[in-house]
Motif scaffolding. Structure first.
Motif, PDB file in Angstrom:
ATOM      1  N   GLU A 258       1.073   9.721  -0.720  1.00 28.92           N
ATOM      2  CA  GLU A 258       2.511   9.569  -0.939  1.00 28.92           C
ATOM      3  C   GLU A 258       3.269  10.335   0.147  1.00 28.92           C
ATOM      4  O   GLU A 258       2.829  11.377   0.619  1.00 28.92           O
ATOM      5  CB  GLU A 258       2.895  10.079  -2.329  1.00 28.92           C
TER       6      GLU A 258
ATOM      7  N   GLY B 203      -0.392  -1.462  -2.864  1.00 28.97           N
ATOM      8  CA  GLY B 203       0.976  -1.572  -3.361  1.00 28.97           C
ATOM      9  C   GLY B 203       1.004  -2.006  -4.815  1.00 28.97           C
ATOM     10  O   GLY B 203       1.740  -1.443  -5.643  1.00 28.97           O
ATOM     11  N   THR B 204       0.161  -3.000  -5.146  1.00 31.50           N
ATOM     12  CA  THR B 204       0.083  -3.478  -6.531  1.00 31.50           C
ATOM     13  C   THR B 204      -0.434  -2.380  -7.450  1.00 31.50           C
ATOM     14  O   THR B 204       0.084  -2.164  -8.561  1.00 31.50           O
ATOM     15  CB  THR B 204      -0.828  -4.708  -6.605  1.00 31.50           C
TER      16      THR B 204
ATOM     17  N   ARG C 183       2.024   0.514  -8.263  1.00 28.66           N
ATOM     18  CA  ARG C 183       3.017   0.181  -9.291  1.00 28.66           C
ATOM     19  C   ARG C 183       2.496   0.533 -10.688  1.00 28.66           C
ATOM     20  O   ARG C 183       3.286   0.828 -11.600  1.00 28.66           O
ATOM     21  CB  ARG C 183       3.342  -1.306  -9.237  1.00 28.66           C
TER      22      ARG C 183
ATOM     23  N   GLY D 273       3.456   4.140 -11.490  1.00 30.28           N
ATOM     24  CA  GLY D 273       4.844   4.086 -11.956  1.00 30.28           C
ATOM     25  C   GLY D 273       5.680   5.309 -11.727  1.00 30.28           C
ATOM     26  O   GLY D 273       6.789   5.407 -12.255  1.00 30.28           O
TER      27      GLY D 273
ATOM     28  N   LYS E  86       7.901   8.033  -9.260  1.00 22.11           N
ATOM     29  CA  LYS E  86       8.831   7.846  -8.138  1.00 22.11           C
ATOM     30  C   LYS E  86       8.074   7.814  -6.820  1.00 22.11           C
ATOM     31  O   LYS E  86       8.314   6.956  -5.967  1.00 22.11           O
ATOM     32  CB  LYS E  86       9.868   8.974  -8.142  1.00 22.11           C
TER      33      LYS E  86
ATOM     34  N   SER F 277       4.828   7.132  -6.337  1.00 24.44           N
ATOM     35  CA  SER F 277       3.929   5.986  -6.204  1.00 24.44           C
ATOM     36  C   SER F 277       4.708   4.695  -5.931  1.00 24.44           C
ATOM     37  O   SER F 277       4.250   3.817  -5.196  1.00 24.44           O
ATOM     38  CB  SER F 277       3.063   5.831  -7.448  1.00 24.44           C
ATOM     39  N   ASN F 278       5.915   4.566  -6.523  1.00 26.74           N
ATOM     40  CA  ASN F 278       6.740   3.389  -6.249  1.00 26.74           C
ATOM     41  C   ASN F 278       7.199   3.379  -4.798  1.00 26.74           C
ATOM     42  O   ASN F 278       7.265   2.320  -4.168  1.00 26.74           O
ATOM     43  CB  ASN F 278       7.949   3.349  -7.196  1.00 26.74           C
ATOM     44  N   LYS F 279       7.485   4.579  -4.265  1.00 24.59           N
ATOM     45  CA  LYS F 279       7.859   4.667  -2.839  1.00 24.59           C
ATOM     46  C   LYS F 279       6.655   4.290  -1.970  1.00 24.59           C
ATOM     47  O   LYS F 279       6.785   3.579  -0.960  1.00 24.59           O
ATOM     48  CB  LYS F 279       8.310   6.095  -2.521  1.00 24.59           C
TER      49      LYS F 279
ATOM     50  N   ALA G  95       4.292   2.237  -2.834  1.00 28.90           N
ATOM     51  CA  ALA G  95       4.147   0.782  -2.934  1.00 28.90           C
ATOM     52  C   ALA G  95       5.084   0.089  -1.957  1.00 28.90           C
ATOM     53  O   ALA G  95       4.680  -0.863  -1.263  1.00 28.90           O
ATOM     54  CB  ALA G  95       4.419   0.331  -4.364  1.00 28.90           C
ATOM     55  N   ASP G  96       6.317   0.557  -1.878  1.00 27.97           N
ATOM     56  CA  ASP G  96       7.269  -0.040  -0.932  1.00 27.97           C
ATOM     57  C   ASP G  96       6.765   0.089   0.499  1.00 27.97           C
ATOM     58  O   ASP G  96       6.827  -0.871   1.289  1.00 27.97           O
ATOM     59  CB  ASP G  96       8.642   0.639  -1.051  1.00 27.97           C
TER      60      ASP G  96
END
Length: 908
Positions: free
Chosen positions: A763, A875-876, A879, A882, A884, A886-888, A890-891
């Motif tokens: 991350e 990325g999948t 998600r 879930g 903050k 890990s979502n960044k 994924a993006d």
């Protein structure tokens, strides 16, 4: 006259023939309809396989390359459309999927055909969908609604299940597909088709095996010796051509006189001469197999430099126009980086290379131009033989030895058959030709053995992985997962072999009992006596071995204390006698030698065995300050000093033998006191007892092997579950949230990727850095230990170190359970991937690779696409976490995918 349907005109048929044809139309109406629209009459094996399908059974079709197995797959497509059902057509590689997709669109219309290859989705809900096997496996695990209405699955090139990296996918699909689905398995010729068919029946129900060993175009085998093309076999086909054997002997004599005709350690082959001879014999177009990428590229250059031109003006124009148009979308700077002009020169002359180092678009152009008959010779590695539709009039083999990833090994008969199977174009050539080029390391009888042998077994490579395990357990629990493993072809073969081993053990046990009976002795139990004598011999050998080891250690220890000028005694070998020690030599602790000068002036280096149990310095002589042992005068002067210093000295006493151990003493006493020792028939009894003991040991070995094979996958699955539990992916029989994350990672380092995502160590990395770190867990360097890696500044350095620590933890957990599933991260692609993902041009990315020269463009594209696939999975999976961070991540992962898939890496 015969129509495509296989029926004969009414005026040429007997009443019985008309009746049989009418019955066939009534019984197999869809096959009749299908065959009437086919451009050629179906062969017998195709008709038999299609009838099996229409009768409602699964089918395994084994036939030679080019025989037309795909007709059966196309009939499954026809049946699905006729029944208003779905058919999935699976292939092992994306190139084959694309090729089949285009063929089926031409036949059935774009509205009826879809394509799914991981990163490509076209009309995915169509009744006919072409896909790679991994896509179907993932759909099954996910319970995809697209599986609804599925009636047929075609598994093209199903023999890929022997592939040690990807083979498990085929077995997972075959086992886990819904019961209603009929599986159409299309395989190259294998010798254990019945065994494979028996397994298919055990897991899929009613399945018929259809085997054809008939090539549609006859194949002639040749060898080329000194530019002369000779038949490999005599006209009757049973013996090697006598004229060829004579030519071989004469060529071998000439080669020995000239030093073997080798260049850089390998036989030299004049490829231009070979091509010219094939051209004059009207044997072009040809696929010329060279098991080296560099060799393929060099062969094209050799032919172009030699002035060979196999194309006329019209062909050259057509070639240049096609190649230029196909590459028009690529940045000119990138084309320059991968040698476009050099490649085009070869194409224009009628030559091309085909290997994994080429850009995919280059390979596609070569395949299309060869298919159109514009290219005359393609120099290829063996990867071309894997399903690509490129038949030729002739196939040439330059060597019979290839590198298998760990060692240089002889081709197997199956590999030879698959390579030469490309020879002979159906509907074009009356016959095909396989040509092996003579070299002094290739003998005609070896070629004949490969060409005539018919043993090509299909062996499973199935084994539980971490991702497979969590997906199986999540879908149906541990018990069902164990059932899947027990149902695999791998376990089927292991159990079959265990039965065979047990049968062998029983047969040998009977023979051992016969020998035991023949060794009966009136004075006592001769077998027990004989076993004691064998234990005594073994104990004495062990003591002798330990004695030699201790003497070696003693010698090494005392030798390491010597100084230049010490006088010692050489106790063993032809140099035995007095010597002056000069210095130690060698490259390490286990490769040391000791340079000496003897009393007769000889100088050289000896290992520690020459000094038996050690050395004792009896005196010293003075070594001249600038002593040169190559100087005869220096040596003679030192030898004279040595003789003077040892004139009145006697030879040191040699150390005694090993002391008798209590165990040896006890066994000797037991042998001495046994009454069987004095038996007058002891010699005869010993013969039978020796055979009994040998057979007894063989029986024990066979039983041990059989035991190892029984439930072998279950034991490995238990070990995999223990590792998953240790790291928190399973709790008992429940898949945890971490396990849900792991379910989305499909690569050979699945657990390592999941650990890094779960622990958040990636991350905060921006897209280029994330692309770089993703490459480290999938890349396999062609060089040693990433010797050429250039560290990337910034946070990625910390991420690399943290990734390494997690790999170490996994390795320790695996080692304690006898597993070795996760390979060590390799850094050699990280810097090129970082630069490419930042938008730099291809030449800079290639130059940054892990070797002493730039990475081939095709290699970079292949690894870049695999990195992009993994980033998409990451990325999948991120998600699922879930948070903050890990979502960044994924993006950034999805941004990295977009950054990688540009230019030459993009699918067009």
């Amino acid at each position: 006259m015969v129509h495509s349907s296989g029926d004969v005109q009414a005026d040429e048929r007997s009443p019985a023939e008309r009746h049989t044809a009418a019955q066939a139309r009534r019984k197999w109406p869809e096959l009749t309809s299908f065959a009437e629209d086919y451009p050629f009459a179906l062969d017998d094996f195709q008709i038999r396989a299609c009838r099996v399908l229409e009768d409602g059974h699964g089918v395994l079709v084994c036939a030679p390359t080019g025989a037309g197995k795909t007709v059966v797959g196309e009939f499954a497509v026809h049946l699905a459309l006729a029944e208003d059902a779905k058919c999935f057509y699976t292939t092992p590689i994306k190139a084959l999927s694309n090729q089949k997709f285009n063929d089926l669109v031409d036949a059935h219309g774009a509205e009826n055909v879809g394509l799914l290859t991981g990163d490509t989705v076209i009309n995915g809900e169509a009744p006919i969908v072409v896909m790679t096997t991994e896509v179907l496996r993932n759909m099954i695990y996910a319970g995809s609604p697209t599986l609804g209405g599925l009636r047929y699955v075609v598994m093209d090139e199903v023999h890929y299940l022997a592939d040690r990296f990807r083979g498990a996918v085929w077995e997972e699909i075959i086992i886990e597909l819904p019961e209603r689905v009929r599986v159409v398995s299309l395989s190259a010729t294998v010798s254990n088709a019945e065994e494979f068919g028996d397994w298919l029946k055990s897991v899929r129900g009613s399945t018929e095996v259809v085997v054809s060993e008939t090539r549609p175009v006859p194949l002639w085998q040749h060898m080329m010796v000194g530019g002369v093309l000779l038949d490999l076999f005599e006209p009757d086909g049973d013996y090697v051509n006598k004229e060829l054997l004579k030519k071989d002997a004469r060529a071998r004599e000439r080669s020995e006189r000239s030093g073997g005709g080798r260049r850089r350690g390998r036989p030299y082959v004049d490829r231009g001469r070979v091509v010219s001879r094939l051209d004059s014999a009207a044997l072009l177009p040809a696929i010329y197999f060279i098991f080296s990428r560099a060799g393929c590229d060099a062969a094209v250059d050799e032919c172009v430099r030699a002035g060979l031109r196999l194309t006329d003006g019209a062909d050259r124009d057509a070639i240049i126009d096609h190649a230029t148009a196909a590459c028009a979308h690529i940045d000119p700077r990138d084309l320059e980086a991968v040698g476009f002009d050099r490649w085009l020169d070869g194409l224009a002359a009628g030559f091309a290379a085909h290997h994994a180092g080429l850009l995919p678009v280059f390979k596609e152009v070569v395949e299309k131009l060869f298919e159109r008959g514009l290219l005359k010779v393609v120099f290829a590695t063996e990867t071309l033989a894997l399903g690509i539709n490129m038949p030729a009039r002739s196939v040439v083999l330059e060597r019979l030895i290839k590198y298998d990833g760990t060692d240089h090994v002889m081709l197997t008969p199956g590999q030879y058959t698959q390579l030469t199977g490309r020879a002979g174009r159906r509907g074009i050539d009356v016959e095909g030709h396989a040509v092996t080029v003579w070299a002094d390391d290739i003998r005609p009888k070896e070629v004949a053995g490969l060409a005539s042998k018919r043993t090509y077994p299909l062996n499973s490579s199935f084994a539980p992985s971490y991702n497979m395990s969590v997906n199986l357990i999540n879908a149906a629990g541990v018990a069902r997962a164990e059932e899947v493993l027990a149902s695999s072809f791998a376990q089927f073969q292991s159990d079959t072999e265990a039965v065979h081993l047990a049968e062998q053990a029983r047969a040998l046990s009977r023979k051992a009992a016969e020998s035991a009976g023949a060794a009966k002795c009136d004075k006592g139990d001769f077998l027990a006596y004989f076993e004691v004598t064998q234990r005594l011999s073994q104990a004495e050998r062990g003591a002798q071995k330990r004695r030699k080891g201790s003497l070696r250690d003693a010698a090494r220890t005392s030798l390491e204390k010597l100084r230049g000028g010490d006088v010692v005694w050489i106790s063993r070998g032809k140099r035995s006698g007095w010597a002056v020690f000069l210095r130690a030599s060698g490259r390490g602790r286990h490769d040391l030698r000791w340079a000496v000068v003897t009393d007769d002036g000889w100088t050289g280096s000896l290992d520690s065995t020459a000094f038996d149990g050690g050395v004792e310095v009896v005196t010293r002589v003075r070594l001249p300050k600038h002593f040169n042992r190559k100087d005869v005068k220096h040596r003679n002067d030192l030898a004279a000093q040595l003789r003077e210093a040892t004139r009145d000295r006697s030879r040191p006493t040699r150390r005694g033998g090993a002391a008798e151990t209590p165990e040896i003493a006890r066994l000797r006493e037991e042998v001495r006191d046994n009454p069987c020792r004095d038996c007058p028939d002891a010699g005869q009894h010993t013969v039978h007892a020796s055979r009994w003991l040998r057979l007894k040991r063989e029986v024990e070995h066979l039983k041990s092997r059989a035991g190892q094979r029984e439930h072998s996958l279950a034991r490995q699955f238990t070990a995999v579950r223990e590792v998953l539990s240790e790291f928190g992916y399973l709790e008992g029989e429940t898949v945890t949230d971490s396990g849900r994350l792991l379910r989305n990672i499909f690569c050979e380092t699945d657990l390592l990727v999941a650990q890094c995502l779960r622990d958040g160590i990636w991350e905060g990395l921006e897209a280029p850095a994330l692309a770089a770190i993703a490459s480290t867990v999938i890349y396999e360097s062609r060089f040693e230990e990433d010797e050429y890696f250039v560290a990337i500044p910034g946070p990625i350095t910390d991420a690399v170190a943290a990734t390494g620590r997690r790999w170490e933890a996994i390795r320790r957990a695996e080692n304690s359970r006898g597993l070795s599933l996760i390979s060590k991260p390799q850094l050699g692609l990280a810097w090129p991937m970082y630069r490419w993902s930042r938008g730099e041009e291809l030449s800079k990315a290639l130059a940054a690779a892990d070797g002493p020269w730039p990475m081939p463009g095709g290699d970079f594209v292949r690894w870049a696409r695999r990195t992009a696939d993994l980033l998409h999975q990451m990325g999948t999976a991120a998600r699922v976490i879930g948070t903050k961070g890990s979502n960044k991540l994924a993006d950034e992962a999805f941004d990295a995918v977009d950054a990688i898939r540009r230019g030459v890496v993009a699918d067009v």
